[in-house]
Design an enzyme around this catalytic site. Structure first.
Site, mmCIF file in Angstrom:
data_model
loop_
_atom_site.group_PDB
_atom_site.id
_atom_site.type_symbol
_atom_site.label_atom_id
_atom_site.label_comp_id
_atom_site.label_asym_id
_atom_site.label_seq_id
_atom_site.Cartn_x
_atom_site.Cartn_y
_atom_site.Cartn_z
ATOM 1 N N ARG A 105 37.149 38.357 52.165
ATOM 2 C CA ARG A 105 38.298 38.333 51.256
ATOM 3 C C ARG A 105 39.120 39.594 51.453
ATOM 4 O O ARG A 105 38.709 40.528 52.138
ATOM 5 C CB ARG A 105 37.832 38.257 49.801
ATOM 6 N N GLY A 107 41.059 43.131 50.169
ATOM 7 C CA GLY A 107 40.582 44.254 49.376
ATOM 8 C C GLY A 107 39.597 45.133 50.129
ATOM 9 O O GLY A 107 39.245 44.886 51.278
ATOM 10 N N THR A 110 34.203 47.514 46.546
ATOM 11 C CA THR A 110 34.188 47.503 45.081
ATOM 12 C C THR A 110 32.761 47.304 44.609
ATOM 13 O O THR A 110 31.839 47.079 45.401
ATOM 14 C CB THR A 110 35.125 46.401 44.528
ATOM 15 N N HIS A 112 30.249 45.345 41.516
ATOM 16 C CA HIS A 112 30.087 44.405 40.412
ATOM 17 C C HIS A 112 28.733 44.650 39.778
ATOM 18 O O HIS A 112 27.762 44.996 40.471
ATOM 19 C CB HIS A 112 30.154 42.959 40.893
ATOM 20 N N GLY A 177 40.662 40.980 44.396
ATOM 21 C CA GLY A 177 40.432 40.662 45.798
ATOM 22 C C GLY A 177 40.457 39.154 45.947
ATOM 23 O O GLY A 177 39.675 38.461 45.290
ATOM 24 N N CYS A 206 37.820 50.781 46.324
ATOM 25 C CA CYS A 206 39.170 50.202 46.360
ATOM 26 C C CYS A 206 40.189 51.151 46.982
ATOM 27 O O CYS A 206 41.390 51.057 46.674
ATOM 28 C CB CYS A 206 39.623 49.807 44.953
#
Length: 258
Positions: A105, A107, A110, A112, A177, A206
């Site tokens: 994807r 971006g 990052t 999560h 993203g 990011c």
């Protein structure tokens, strides 16, 4: 406001996953939905090539689907940072009890995990009037998230094309993203509600050179809003989905909890 092209498209499906979900399981569910949309795209292409005239408006479209999660601790790299993550970086992620995934994807890197709402939206851009990729990112994903921050928490935020995501006083509170295949969207946004911010501020995420990652909880406790506001993941997810449905002009939300 955007409108469905088909008169049969009236609902937005919301699938919420309570508790903590494994990241791989979330990807698997998204892949199943993508396969459905891609198969319908292939069918529509065959119909268009068929000399027999068919009223395509009578065909039932697959409703857009929003998936909302709270994932296990994971660091996830997008295409922009694909060649920048070293084996040492991955070992450092593991030292914070986090897994690592490389995705195709948009971006960069990052995180999560617990205390963060992750939202994936799977829809066909061609099912709506004048819905370009840029309009999708800004008006379907980001602005509705801003409305949630403002309406529920009295938090004013900003975003621009140079810094993908949502910021409060130059500190990032939400990331984005996405990937679009044959007009069908996947992945989406992450909103920091009340995570342990060490996961977000130990590494450069990011591509954030200045400022840091923040959360709703941090801003509430800094006196910018009522600290007694509801920080429940599912409640905030419901509010976000309601805002998305409103912009897409879909009157019904069909919610499922898995």
């Amino acid at each position: 406001m955007y409108k469905p092209i088909s008169k049969n498209l009236k609902s937005l499906q919301h699938i919420h996953f309570p508790g903590i979900t494994s990241f791989q399981h979330g990807l698997n569910i998204q892949d199943l939905l993508m396969d459905q949309h891609l198969a319908q795209n292939a069918l529509m292409s065959k119909i268009r090539r068929n000399p027999i005239k068919i009223d395509q408006s009578e065909l039932k479209p697959i409703p857009p689907t929003v998936l909302t999660f709270q994932f296990e601790n994971v660091y996830v790299s997008g295409l922009k940072s694909k060649n920048q993550i070293s084996e040492r970086d991955i070992q450092n992620f593991k030292s914070l009890n986090s897994k690592f995934f490389q995705l195709n994807r948009g971006g960069q890197l990052t995180w999560h995990g617990k205390g963060q709402l992750v939202t994936y939206l799977i829809l066909n851009l061609k099912d709506f009037t004048k819905l370009s990729p840029k309009c999708y990112v800004n008006n379907i994903l980001l602005k509705p998230l801003q409305k949630v921050l403002e309406s529920k928490f009295e938090l004013s935020s900003q975003f621009d094309d140079l810094n993908p995501g949502i910021f409060i006083n130059q500190n990032k509170i939400a990331s984005i993203g996405v990937r679009i295949r044959h007009g069908i969207t996947e992945y989406g946004t992450s909103l920091n509600i009340n995570p342990d911010l060490k996961y977000l501020n130990t590494f450069e995420l990011c591509g954030l050179k200045n400022g840091k990652q923040t959360s709703i909880d941090e801003n509430l406790n800094n006196g910018k809003a009522d600290s007694n506001k509801d920080l429940n993941i599912e409640t905030i997810a419901d509010s976000y989905v309601e805002q998305i449905a409103k912009v897409l002009n879909l009157p019904d939300i069909e919610k499922v909890i898995l």
